[in-house]
Design a protein around this motif. Structure first.
Motif, PDB file in Angstrom:
ATOM      1  N   HIS A 129       0.807  -1.220   0.000  1.00 43.21           N
ATOM      2  CA  HIS A 129       0.000   0.000   0.000  1.00 43.21           C
ATOM      3  C   HIS A 129       0.843   1.274   0.000  1.00 43.21           C
ATOM      4  O   HIS A 129       0.637   2.140  -0.856  1.00 43.21           O
TER       5      HIS A 129
ATOM      6  N   THR B 168       1.127   3.927  -3.237  1.00 39.73           N
ATOM      7  CA  THR B 168       0.779   5.335  -3.049  1.00 39.73           C
ATOM      8  C   THR B 168       1.926   6.233  -3.478  1.00 39.73           C
ATOM      9  O   THR B 168       1.732   7.191  -4.226  1.00 39.73           O
ATOM     10  N   ARG B 169       3.137   5.923  -3.047  1.00 41.52           N
ATOM     11  CA  ARG B 169       4.313   6.726  -3.408  1.00 41.52           C
ATOM     12  C   ARG B 169       4.540   6.700  -4.924  1.00 41.52           C
ATOM     13  O   ARG B 169       4.857   7.717  -5.532  1.00 41.52           O
TER      14      ARG B 169
ATOM     15  N   LEU C  11       1.866   8.892  -6.750  1.00 42.92           N
ATOM     16  CA  LEU C  11       2.109  10.315  -6.505  1.00 42.92           C
ATOM     17  C   LEU C  11       3.370  10.796  -7.231  1.00 42.92           C
ATOM     18  O   LEU C  11       3.398  11.918  -7.761  1.00 42.92           O
TER      19      LEU C  11
ATOM     20  N   TRP D  86      -7.668   0.596  -3.403  1.00 39.29           N
ATOM     21  CA  TRP D  86      -6.732   1.635  -2.972  1.00 39.29           C
ATOM     22  C   TRP D  86      -6.709   2.792  -3.954  1.00 39.29           C
ATOM     23  O   TRP D  86      -6.593   3.947  -3.558  1.00 39.29           O
TER      24      TRP D  86
ATOM     25  N   LEU E 189      -5.308   8.904  -3.681  1.00 37.45           N
ATOM     26  CA  LEU E 189      -5.066   8.558  -5.081  1.00 37.45           C
ATOM     27  C   LEU E 189      -6.264   8.819  -5.972  1.00 37.45           C
ATOM     28  O   LEU E 189      -6.111   8.999  -7.178  1.00 37.45           O
TER      29      LEU E 189
END
Length: 113
Positions: A31, A35-36, A39, A79, A85
């Protein structure tokens, strides 16, 4: 996403501008990495990225509770549709066989404003 670009993407003719392989990671590991990655892709103005999740195991451990096949494969779209996101993702589609098939997703990102 316009129809022409979507058709090219589904046929595997568009090459993803970035890719991440989550295969073999646990949910707790995957997760924050996902996310990183998303982004960072948005910050670099990328539009199409490939997220590889793996298809999941095809056997049951024999325990009393059945185990879901492909936990990451089912969790990644969730997610991507939640904050932070959600505001960056335009569309999610299963990848072409050339790019991983059922074990991968194309993630089409919005343009930055």
């Amino acid at each position: 996403m316009d129809r022409k670009v979507f058709g090219k993407m589904k046929k595997g003719r568009l090459s993803p501008e970035g890719r991440i392989d989550l295969h073999g990671m646990t949910i707790a590991q995957a997760h924050p990495v996902l996310t990183r990655f998303i982004l960072d892709a948005v910050a670099m103005d990328r539009r199409l990225v490939l997220v590889i999740t793996g298809k999941g195991k095809h056997r049951d451990d024999g325990g009393p509770i059945p185990v879901r096949h492909g936990v990451l494969r089912h969790q990644v779209p969730h997610w991507l549709h939640t904050m932070p996101l959600r505001q960056h993702v335009l569309q999610i589609a299963e990848a072409h066989l050339k790019h991983g098939g059922q074990g991968a997703y194309y993630v089409y990102l919005r343009r930055r404003r």
